[in-house]
Design a protein around this motif. Structure first.
Motif, PDB file in Angstrom:
ATOM      1  N   ALA A 182       0.865  -1.181   0.000  1.00 40.54           N
ATOM      2  CA  ALA A 182       0.000   0.000   0.000  1.00 40.54           C
ATOM      3  C   ALA A 182       0.897   1.224   0.000  1.00 40.54           C
ATOM      4  CB  ALA A 182      -0.906   0.015   1.226  1.00 40.54           C
ATOM      5  N   THR A 183       0.561   2.191  -0.832  1.00 42.92           N
ATOM      6  CA  THR A 183       1.405   3.374  -0.925  1.00 42.92           C
ATOM      7  C   THR A 183       0.580   4.562  -1.378  1.00 42.92           C
ATOM      8  OG1 THR A 183       3.536   4.166  -1.757  1.00 42.92           O
ATOM      9  CG2 THR A 183       2.085   3.064  -3.343  1.00 42.92           C
ATOM     10  N   GLU A 184       1.244   5.723  -1.398  1.00 45.19           N
ATOM     11  CA  GLU A 184       0.620   6.947  -1.885  1.00 45.19           C
ATOM     12  C   GLU A 184       1.417   7.450  -3.077  1.00 45.19           C
ATOM     13  OE1 GLU A 184       4.174   7.934  -0.460  1.00 45.19           O
ATOM     14  OE2 GLU A 184       2.711   6.936   0.819  1.00 45.19           O
ATOM     15  N   THR A 185       0.846   8.375  -3.812  1.00 42.89           N
ATOM     16  CA  THR A 185       1.607   9.053  -4.852  1.00 42.89           C
ATOM     17  C   THR A 185       1.018  10.426  -5.091  1.00 42.89           C
ATOM     18  OG1 THR A 185       2.661   8.727  -7.014  1.00 42.89           O
ATOM     19  CG2 THR A 185       0.297   8.268  -6.888  1.00 42.89           C
ATOM     20  N   GLY A 186       1.888  11.371  -5.478  1.00 39.50           N
ATOM     21  CA  GLY A 186       1.425  12.706  -5.809  1.00 39.50           C
ATOM     22  C   GLY A 186       1.188  12.783  -7.305  1.00 39.50           C
ATOM     23  N   ALA A 187       2.221  13.168  -8.048  1.00 39.01           N
ATOM     24  CA  ALA A 187       2.087  13.294  -9.499  1.00 39.01           C
ATOM     25  C   ALA A 187       2.024  11.946 -10.199  1.00 39.01           C
ATOM     26  CB  ALA A 187       3.247  14.112 -10.055  1.00 39.01           C
ATOM     27  N   GLY A 188       2.393  10.889  -9.521  1.00 37.71           N
ATOM     28  CA  GLY A 188       2.275   9.554 -10.097  1.00 37.71           C
ATOM     29  C   GLY A 188       3.586   8.878 -10.439  1.00 37.71           C
ATOM     30  N   GLN A 189       4.712   9.602 -10.328  1.00 37.69           N
ATOM     31  CA  GLN A 189       5.996   8.963 -10.633  1.00 37.69           C
ATOM     32  C   GLN A 189       6.266   7.811  -9.672  1.00 37.69           C
ATOM     33  OE1 GLN A 189       5.627  12.302 -10.594  1.00 37.69           O
ATOM     34  NE2 GLN A 189       6.942  13.296 -12.101  1.00 37.69           N
TER      35      GLN A 189
ATOM     36  N   LEU B  52       5.168  -0.932 -11.063  1.00 38.97           N
ATOM     37  CA  LEU B  52       6.072  -1.694 -11.920  1.00 38.97           C
ATOM     38  C   LEU B  52       6.878  -2.700 -11.100  1.00 38.97           C
ATOM     39  CD1 LEU B  52       7.740  -2.144 -14.582  1.00 38.97           C
ATOM     40  CD2 LEU B  52       9.199  -0.260 -13.793  1.00 38.97           C
ATOM     41  N   ALA B  53       7.472  -2.243  -9.995  1.00 35.81           N
ATOM     42  CA  ALA B  53       8.305  -3.117  -9.168  1.00 35.81           C
ATOM     43  C   ALA B  53       7.483  -4.234  -8.534  1.00 35.81           C
ATOM     44  CB  ALA B  53       9.002  -2.295  -8.089  1.00 35.81           C
ATOM     45  N   ALA B  54       6.289  -3.922  -8.081  1.00 34.08           N
ATOM     46  CA  ALA B  54       5.421  -4.940  -7.494  1.00 34.08           C
ATOM     47  C   ALA B  54       5.083  -6.008  -8.530  1.00 34.08           C
ATOM     48  CB  ALA B  54       4.143  -4.294  -6.949  1.00 34.08           C
ATOM     49  N   GLN B  55       4.827  -5.586  -9.758  1.00 31.27           N
ATOM     50  CA  GLN B  55       4.530  -6.524 -10.830  1.00 31.27           C
ATOM     51  C   GLN B  55       5.722  -7.453 -11.075  1.00 31.27           C
ATOM     52  OE1 GLN B  55       2.427  -8.572 -13.372  1.00 31.27           O
ATOM     53  NE2 GLN B  55       1.519  -6.724 -12.475  1.00 31.27           N
ATOM     54  N   MET B  56       6.921  -6.907 -11.019  1.00 26.05           N
ATOM     55  CA  MET B  56       8.118  -7.709 -11.268  1.00 26.05           C
ATOM     56  C   MET B  56       8.333  -8.780 -10.216  1.00 26.05           C
ATOM     57  SD  MET B  56      10.880  -4.926 -12.654  1.00 26.05           S
ATOM     58  CE  MET B  56      10.915  -4.494 -14.401  1.00 26.05           C
ATOM     59  N   PHE B  57       7.877  -8.516  -8.987  1.00 23.09           N
ATOM     60  CA  PHE B  57       8.068  -9.487  -7.907  1.00 23.09           C
ATOM     61  C   PHE B  57       6.774 -10.186  -7.499  1.00 23.09           C
ATOM     62  CE2 PHE B  57      11.866  -6.818  -7.414  1.00 23.09           C
ATOM     63  CZ  PHE B  57      12.834  -7.804  -7.343  1.00 23.09           C
ATOM     64  N   GLY B  58       5.728 -10.044  -8.301  1.00 24.71           N
ATOM     65  CA  GLY B  58       4.489 -10.776  -8.054  1.00 24.71           C
ATOM     66  C   GLY B  58       3.711 -10.311  -6.844  1.00 24.71           C
ATOM     67  N   LEU B  59       3.756  -9.016  -6.535  1.00 33.54           N
ATOM     68  CA  LEU B  59       3.028  -8.454  -5.395  1.00 33.54           C
ATOM     69  C   LEU B  59       1.823  -7.662  -5.888  1.00 33.54           C
ATOM     70  CD1 LEU B  59       6.060  -7.022  -3.371  1.00 33.54           C
ATOM     71  CD2 LEU B  59       4.907  -9.208  -3.003  1.00 33.54           C
ATOM     72  N   ALA B  60       0.727  -7.721  -5.129  1.00 37.35           N
ATOM     73  CA  ALA B  60      -0.390  -6.822  -5.397  1.00 37.35           C
ATOM     74  C   ALA B  60      -0.012  -5.428  -4.911  1.00 37.35           C
ATOM     75  CB  ALA B  60      -1.650  -7.318  -4.689  1.00 37.35           C
ATOM     76  N   CYS B  61      -0.690  -4.399  -5.450  1.00 36.52           N
ATOM     77  CA  CYS B  61      -0.308  -3.021  -5.118  1.00 36.52           C
ATOM     78  C   CYS B  61      -1.543  -2.122  -5.121  1.00 36.52           C
ATOM     79  CB  CYS B  61       0.715  -2.511  -6.138  1.00 36.52           C
ATOM     80  SG  CYS B  61       1.354  -0.867  -5.805  1.00 36.52           S
ATOM     81  N   THR B  62      -1.714  -1.357  -4.042  1.00 35.84           N
ATOM     82  CA  THR B  62      -2.789  -0.378  -3.931  1.00 35.84           C
ATOM     83  C   THR B  62      -2.158   1.004  -3.784  1.00 35.84           C
ATOM     84  OG1 THR B  62      -4.247  -1.972  -2.846  1.00 35.84           O
ATOM     85  CG2 THR B  62      -4.807   0.362  -2.619  1.00 35.84           C
ATOM     86  N   VAL B  63      -2.541   1.935  -4.659  1.00 35.65           N
ATOM     87  CA  VAL B  63      -1.954   3.274  -4.656  1.00 35.65           C
ATOM     88  C   VAL B  63      -3.037   4.310  -4.357  1.00 35.65           C
ATOM     89  CG1 VAL B  63      -0.662   4.988  -5.966  1.00 35.65           C
ATOM     90  CG2 VAL B  63      -0.268   2.547  -6.392  1.00 35.65           C
ATOM     91  N   TYR B  64      -2.819   5.107  -3.317  1.00 33.63           N
ATOM     92  CA  TYR B  64      -3.690   6.243  -3.003  1.00 33.63           C
ATOM     93  C   TYR B  64      -3.074   7.475  -3.663  1.00 33.63           C
ATOM     94  CZ  TYR B  64      -5.902   3.120   0.342  1.00 33.63           C
ATOM     95  OH  TYR B  64      -6.568   2.056   0.909  1.00 33.63           O
ATOM     96  N   MET B  65      -3.734   7.949  -4.724  1.00 37.97           N
ATOM     97  CA  MET B  65      -3.191   9.056  -5.515  1.00 37.97           C
ATOM     98  C   MET B  65      -3.872  10.361  -5.122  1.00 37.97           C
ATOM     99  SD  MET B  65      -2.884   9.303  -9.668  1.00 37.97           S
ATOM    100  CE  MET B  65      -1.817  10.527 -10.446  1.00 37.97           C
ATOM    101  N   VAL B  66      -3.067  11.380  -4.815  1.00 41.34           N
ATOM    102  CA  VAL B  66      -3.595  12.688  -4.428  1.00 41.34           C
ATOM    103  C   VAL B  66      -4.630  13.133  -5.466  1.00 41.34           C
ATOM    104  CG1 VAL B  66      -3.020  15.106  -4.018  1.00 41.34           C
ATOM    105  CG2 VAL B  66      -1.468  13.304  -3.224  1.00 41.34           C
ATOM    106  N   LYS B  67      -5.823  13.511  -4.985  1.00 42.00           N
ATOM    107  CA  LYS B  67      -6.963  13.713  -5.879  1.00 42.00           C
ATOM    108  C   LYS B  67      -6.703  14.759  -6.963  1.00 42.00           C
ATOM    109  CE  LYS B  67     -11.015  13.215  -4.151  1.00 42.00           C
ATOM    110  NZ  LYS B  67     -12.246  13.424  -3.357  1.00 42.00           N
ATOM    111  N   VAL B  68      -6.029  15.865  -6.613  1.00 41.47           N
ATOM    112  CA  VAL B  68      -5.788  16.892  -7.625  1.00 41.47           C
ATOM    113  C   VAL B  68      -4.891  16.349  -8.736  1.00 41.47           C
ATOM    114  CG1 VAL B  68      -3.784  17.916  -6.427  1.00 41.47           C
ATOM    115  CG2 VAL B  68      -5.140  19.307  -8.000  1.00 41.47           C
ATOM    116  N   SER B  69      -3.941  15.497  -8.394  1.00 44.43           N
ATOM    117  CA  SER B  69      -3.081  14.893  -9.409  1.00 44.43           C
ATOM    118  C   SER B  69      -3.810  13.772 -10.150  1.00 44.43           C
ATOM    119  CB  SER B  69      -1.799  14.336  -8.766  1.00 44.43           C
ATOM    120  OG  SER B  69      -0.998  15.377  -8.266  1.00 44.43           O
ATOM    121  N   TYR B  70      -4.716  13.079  -9.465  1.00 44.47           N
ATOM    122  CA  TYR B  70      -5.527  12.032 -10.097  1.00 44.47           C
ATOM    123  C   TYR B  70      -6.261  12.605 -11.310  1.00 44.47           C
ATOM    124  CZ  TYR B  70      -8.855   8.059 -10.227  1.00 44.47           C
ATOM    125  OH  TYR B  70      -9.605   6.964 -10.584  1.00 44.47           O
TER     126      TYR B  70
END
Length: 451
Positions: free
Chosen positions: A131-138, A145-163
């Motif tokens: 589980a993580t956050e992101t602003g602009a999305g970088q 990408l990294a989670a996909q490479m190691f077979g992990l699920a990933c949930t991203v909370y993206m700042v709404k204005v950047s979303y």
């Protein structure tokens, strides 16, 4: 007149550089948000895997990069170093300008440098989901990408204005298998609390961090991943500066000033910390952080203990801060909209070993357009702050009639930030004044820490 300075794959650094042994004094302890007492490594196990906790507190100057991480690094590392001949000509400066280009990574920024090792160590620890956050999305796209490479699920909370501003970053995360949620959301108690106060809240990194931390601590199979600020993140990013030092040797030069944009501190630490090792050894080099004037954490913040997030769930750290509930204006450099700063960078600024300067949004986009027209690369809005700093240094060299070597970190490309450039080119982009009253109000809510 060489333009590109390249290293072979066998020259990818084998170790990360840890700046902690070279600090002028020990770091202040991290404070547990619930007890108000110094946190122990055991307090962090519900958030991070053990290897990252060890790196967070390590006093070893060099920490080995695992071979599975270096293997993935080979997809884009070593990143190229460029001499900006055309920009120098446009500016009419005697300065030599070099930039380390991190936009060659699959996600288009420096963020995979830490996303890959974080996913790797979580996989070793048995984590199933990040589980993580992101602003602009970088960061969000990089950890997806990294989670996909190691077979992990990933949930991203993206700042709404950047979303809303960065829809293609959201698409990148989803393409790499992540679930992306605009923050504040009704998914967490932290998000619901913010929405109850302001249903139209644009969100902030502090709010998104609260949601991601809450998600992690309430799910046994989930751990939290952070893309900036923390010691282990800054550690992983030092591959940037370590490579740059070797590439500058190929050019037969050494920088007078090293520049990075600054939000939380990750790309700035990546380019700057390896040169701070030289500075600690007596080398004469300036290290300069450039931040947005609308969110001037290092230049106008208080150096004190504060929460790392809005809902007071993250650890309390001594850092430059504008107050954990400060809501920055919705500038297009979303990755720099953070109320705090890396404790490592903060201490170095406080000690006078790192300089900090704040610049306005319009000036940064002006420099970004100038750079794109000269060098051809369209920079991320965040990276444009470093470009602005480099341009100002180059023009100062011109005024003084001095040849000066300038190195900056071009931390990412702006190919999915074209909405921001559309706003600038159509004259709709505006500067935001420093919200002094809001910062003063937020700083009134700082936690009381007694050591």
């Amino acid at each position: 007149m060489q333009t590109k300075f390249l290293l072979g794959e066998n020259q990818i650094p084998t170790h990360w550089y840890n700046v902690i042994p070279d600090l002028p004094e020990p770091l202040s302890p991290v404070i547990h948000p619930a007890t108000g007492k110094p946190a122990s490594p055991d307090d962090l196990v519900r958030i991070f895997p053990p290897q990252l906790i060890e790196q967070e507190v390590s006093t070893q100057r060099w920490i080995q990069i695992p071979e599975p991480v270096r293997e993935i690094y080979r997809l884009w590392r070593p990143a190229p170093l460029f001499r900006a001949h055309r920009l120098e000509k446009v500016l009419g400066t005697p300065a030599h300008i070099y930039y380390k280009y991190e936009g060659v990574s699959p996600a288009g920024s420096h963020k995979p440098n830490t996303a890959v090792p974080q996913a790797y160590y979580n996989k070793l620890a048995g984590t199933k989901r990040l589980a993580t956050e992101t602003g602009a999305g970088q960061w969000g796209s990089s950890i997806a990408l990294a989670a996909q490479m190691f077979g992990l699920a990933c949930t991203v909370y993206m700042v709404k204005v950047s979303y809303g501003q960065k829809p293609y970053r959201r698409s990148m995360m989803q393409l790499w298998g992540a679930e992306v949620i605009p923050s504040p959301s009704d998914r967490t108690a932290a998000g619901r609390g913010i929405l109850a106060e302001d249903p139209q809240s644009p969100g902030s990194l502090g709010v998104a961090i609260s949601e991601a931390v809450e998600d992690a601590v309430t799910h046994e199979d989930t751990r939290y991943a952070l893309g900036s600020v923390l010691n282990h993140v800054c550690l992983h990013q030092t591959v940037i500066g370590l490579e740059a030092k070797e590439q500058l040797k190929l050019a037969g030069e050494y920088p007078d000033v090293v520049i990075g944009c600054h939000g939380g501190g990750s790309n700035f630490a990546g380019i700057g910390f390896p040169f701070l090792a030289d500075k600690a050894a007596g080398k004469d080099v300036r290290i300069l952080a450039i931040e947005p004037s609308s969110c001037p954490t290092l230049t106008k913040g208080a150096y004190t203990f504060d929460y790392g997030d809005t809902a007071k769930m993250a650890p309390i750290m001594r850092m430059y801060t504008l107050g954990h509930d400060f809501m920055p204006p919705g500038i297009h450099a979303g990755g720099l909209r953070y109320h705090g700063a890396s404790p490592l960078v903060s201490q170095l600024v406080h000690a006078g070993l790192v300089e900090a300067r704040a610049v306005g949004q319009l000036a940064c986009f002006e420099a970004a357009v100038q750079f794109a027209r000269a060098e051809g690369i369209i920079p991320a809005p965040e990276s444009s702050h470093a470009i602005r700093g480099a341009v100002e240094e180059a023009l100062r060299a011109k005024e003084e009639g001095k040849e000066r070597v300038i190195l900056f970190n071009l931390s990412g490309h702006g190919h999915v930030d074209m909405t921001s450039y559309d706003q600038y080119l159509s004259g709709k982009l505006e500067d935001f004044e420093y919200p002094e009253e809001k910062v003063r109000a937020s700083l009134a809510h700082l936690p009381k820490v007694e050591l």
